[in-house]
Structures are given as C-alpha cells and as structure tokens.
Scaffold this motif. Structure first.
Motif, mmCIF file in Angstrom:
data_model
loop_
_atom_site.group_PDB
_atom_site.id
_atom_site.type_symbol
_atom_site.label_atom_id
_atom_site.label_comp_id
_atom_site.label_asym_id
_atom_site.label_seq_id
_atom_site.Cartn_x
_atom_site.Cartn_y
_atom_site.Cartn_z
ATOM 1 N N ASP A 65 27.235 35.506 7.505
ATOM 2 C CA ASP A 65 27.032 34.200 8.125
ATOM 3 C C ASP A 65 25.533 34.012 8.325
ATOM 4 N N ARG A 66 24.984 32.990 7.700
ATOM 5 C CA ARG A 66 23.529 32.776 7.729
ATOM 6 C C ARG A 66 23.005 32.434 9.120
ATOM 7 N N ARG A 67 23.895 32.072 10.048
ATOM 8 C CA ARG A 67 23.415 31.755 11.390
ATOM 9 C C ARG A 67 23.160 33.008 12.203
ATOM 10 N N GLU A 68 23.754 34.132 11.758
ATOM 11 C CA GLU A 68 23.601 35.383 12.525
ATOM 12 C C GLU A 68 22.259 36.035 12.234
ATOM 13 N N ALA A 69 21.715 36.674 13.262
ATOM 14 C CA ALA A 69 20.370 37.243 13.140
ATOM 15 C C ALA A 69 20.271 38.282 12.025
ATOM 16 N N ASP A 70 21.361 39.063 11.801
ATOM 17 C CA ASP A 70 21.252 40.124 10.785
ATOM 18 C C ASP A 70 21.777 39.668 9.423
ATOM 19 N N ASN A 91 17.495 29.733 -1.208
ATOM 20 C CA ASN A 91 18.072 29.355 0.086
ATOM 21 C C ASN A 91 18.805 28.029 -0.107
ATOM 22 N N ASN A 92 20.119 28.089 0.024
ATOM 23 C CA ASN A 92 20.903 26.873 -0.234
ATOM 24 C C ASN A 92 21.984 26.629 0.812
ATOM 25 N N ALA A 93 22.411 27.706 1.537
ATOM 26 C CA ALA A 93 23.559 27.569 2.446
ATOM 27 C C ALA A 93 23.346 26.430 3.427
ATOM 28 N N GLY A 94 24.327 25.592 3.560
ATOM 29 C CA GLY A 94 24.177 24.496 4.516
ATOM 30 C C GLY A 94 25.429 23.674 4.620
ATOM 31 N N SER A 95 25.753 23.297 5.828
ATOM 32 C CA SER A 95 26.869 22.363 6.020
ATOM 33 C C SER A 95 26.600 21.624 7.322
ATOM 34 N N THR A 96 25.348 21.185 7.472
ATOM 35 C CA THR A 96 24.987 20.535 8.729
ATOM 36 C C THR A 96 25.761 19.232 8.889
ATOM 37 N N LYS A 97 26.090 18.957 10.131
ATOM 38 C CA LYS A 97 26.907 17.788 10.441
ATOM 39 C C LYS A 97 26.074 16.518 10.265
ATOM 40 N N PHE A 118 16.461 28.167 10.656
ATOM 41 C CA PHE A 118 16.249 29.583 10.943
ATOM 42 C C PHE A 118 16.908 30.479 9.887
ATOM 43 N N GLY A 119 18.040 30.030 9.331
ATOM 44 C CA GLY A 119 18.694 30.803 8.269
ATOM 45 C C GLY A 119 17.751 30.979 7.080
ATOM 46 N N TYR A 120 17.055 29.904 6.698
ATOM 47 C CA TYR A 120 16.142 29.962 5.544
ATOM 48 C C TYR A 120 14.917 30.820 5.882
ATOM 49 N N VAL A 121 14.407 30.634 7.094
ATOM 50 C CA VAL A 121 13.217 31.414 7.510
ATOM 51 C C VAL A 121 13.558 32.907 7.500
ATOM 52 N N ARG A 122 14.708 33.237 8.080
ATOM 53 C CA ARG A 122 15.123 34.644 8.170
ATOM 54 C C ARG A 122 15.273 35.285 6.793
ATOM 55 N N MET A 123 15.945 34.557 5.897
ATOM 56 C CA MET A 123 16.157 35.092 4.546
ATOM 57 C C MET A 123 14.819 35.310 3.846
ATOM 58 N N THR A 124 13.933 34.341 3.989
ATOM 59 C CA THR A 124 12.639 34.434 3.301
ATOM 60 C C THR A 124 11.847 35.616 3.837
ATOM 61 N N ARG A 125 11.862 35.767 5.175
ATOM 62 C CA ARG A 125 11.119 36.891 5.771
ATOM 63 C C ARG A 125 11.709 38.229 5.334
#
Ligand SMILES: NC(=O)c1ccc[n+]([C@@H]2O[C@H](COP(=O)([O-])OP(=O)(O)OC[C@H]3O[C@@H](n4cnc5c(N)ncnc54)[C@H](OP(=O)(O)O)[C@@H]3O)[C@@H](O)[C@H]2O)c1
Length: 224
Positions: A65-70, A91-97, A118-125
């Motif tokens: 789950d891309r929203r989770e910190a790990d 980085n593509n995951a998304g289903s924003t309302k 934050f999901g995209y930032v985390r993945m990139t980092r």
C-alpha cells in the motif's frame, strides 16, 4: 525506434490495471523486467503472468500500500532481491477522490496527499541510490485536473461515466460521447497511449528530458 530498454529493470506502482498496467506492458514489450506494485494480489498475479508470457520478460508482483511508510522500501526490496536494481521508477499509483473542493472532507484530502504526493516522494527517495548508480529515470504520472480535463479510459473514467449516465438518464455509450464532447475532446485517451509515452520517457532516447511536464490530453489543455 529502439528505445534501448532491453535488459533494464522497471518498478511500476499502481500496476494492477489501468494506466499502470499499460505502462508495465509497454516497458516489458520494450525488453524490461518489471516489478509490478499495487494492493490487489490477484490482479497483479494475472497481469504478471499475461504480460510476462506475451513479452517473454520477468514480471514480479509486489503487494504494497503506497500510503504506508514502508511501502516504498518493500517494493525496492523486491526489485533488489529479484533483480540487481530498478533502472526505472514509474510513480503512477493513484485513486484520489474527485469532487467539489468544499465537499471533500479533510480525510479525503489527507488520503489523496498520502498516496499521490507522499507515496511518490517516498518511492523516489527509496529508489534514488539505485537509480543514481544505474543511472536511471523517474517518470511521474500526475493529472492535469487542477487546470483542465484530459481523461484516459480506465476504471476511474468508467466509474465517472456510470455516474454521469445515471444523472443524465443516458445510456453508457451516449454518455461517453456526450461527456467527451462537453470536455471538447474528439475521444478519450487509451491507457496504452500513456504506456508508450512513459516507455519513451524512461528510455535512453529521452536522456535530454529533465523535469519536463508533458500534457497527454489530445489538446484539452489549450496552448499556442
Ligand atoms: N484515467 C485518467 O483519466 C487519468 C488522467 C490523468 C491522470 N491520471 C493518473 O494516472 C494514474 C493511474 O490512473 P488510472 O486511471 O489508471 O487509475 P485506476 O485504473 O484506478 O488504477 C489505479 C492504480 O493505482 C493503484 N492504487 C490505488 N491506490 C493504491 C494504494 N493505496 N497503494 C498502492 N496502489 C494503489 C491501484 O491498484 P490497487 O487498487 O490494486 O492497489 C491501480 O493499480 C493515477 O495516478 C491518476 O491520477 C489518470
């Protein structure tokens, strides 16, 4: 055109369907092995088998789950374990309302930022040291909804079309034509068209692209 992607490893988030599925497919067809990340285990497994077989490449599912910190670290760990690294991060995951700015709750806003920002930032980092060593490429799939509309025909659009058909009392096909006309588009885009663009942007042919924002919207965003 040879995109020079044969033998590269790509990590694609939100790859269980829609645009991410099409990107994973386009990259695999161009010779990449792919780590396909999302939450739906079954859809990922099916996609991995189909694309892997058709493109004769390895497509490895990663459930996170891309929203989770790990979430980022887990996907990168899979890429490192299975292959030597990711050369490409999409980085593509998304289903924003979607919705009226005042009708959306604070939770909706938080959820959207947790996933799309934050999901995209985390993945990139998490991928950065490996991408830097490769050297690799990052492609971020974002939306132009803040300025204009340019929908691609995926489940997100179909859910919206169903609502629109219900509100207007139109059949789905007529609702599809009418909504495209309202947005002043000749037709909606196809996920494969984004897949091809992402494969090009991730390739050696696009090395001179840096921080470029590209509207893929059939001219919905008016420019001179
Ligand atoms: N369709 C359009 O018109 C359009 C236009 C502009 C931009 N975009 C952008 O393109 C991207 C893909 O959109 P799409 O239309 O292909 O949407 P979609 O068909 O709904 O697919 C969304 C993908 O994101 C994954 N996902 C959603 N929430 C997640 C989470 N918390 N953790 C991990 N993965 C998650 C989903 O997989 P699981 O549910 O299996 O986790 C799915 O693979 C989005 O970022 C969207 O903003 C779309």
């Amino acid at each position: 055109m040879d995109l020079g992607l044969t033998g590269k490893v790509a990590l694609v988030t939100g790859a269980s369907g829609g645009i991410g599925g099409a990107i994973a497919e386009a990259l695999a067809r161009q010779g990449c092995d792919v780590v396909a990340a999302a939450r739906s285990a079954e859809a990922l497994q099916e996609l991995a088998e189909t694309i892997g077989r058709d493109a004769n490449r390895q497509v490895v599912p990663c459930i996170a789950d891309r929203r989770e910190a790990d979430g980022g670290a887990r996907a990168v760990g899979t890429a490192e374990e299975e292959f030597r690294c990711p050369d490409i991060l999409v980085n593509n995951a998304g289903s924003t309302k979607r919705g009226d700015v005042f009708a959306l709750s604070e939770g909706d806003w938080r959820e959207g930022f947790a996933l799309k920002f934050f999901g995209y930032v985390r993945m990139t980092r998490a991928c950065w040291p490996l991408l830097k060593a490769a050297p690799g490429a990052v492609v971020n799939i974002i939306a132009i909804g803040g300025r204009t509309q340019g929908p691609i025909e995926t489940n997100r659009l179909w859910a919206r079309l169903e609502r629109y058909a219900e509100e207007t009392g139109l059949g789905l096909e007529e609702a599809r034509r009418r909504l495209a006309r309202e947005i002043r588009l000749a037709r909606f885009g196809q996920a494969a068209e984004i897949g091809d663009a992402a494969a090009f942007l991730a390739s050696t042919r696009a090395h001179y692209f840096q921080g470029a924002l590209i509207d893929i919207d059939s001219g919905a965003t008016r420019t001179m």
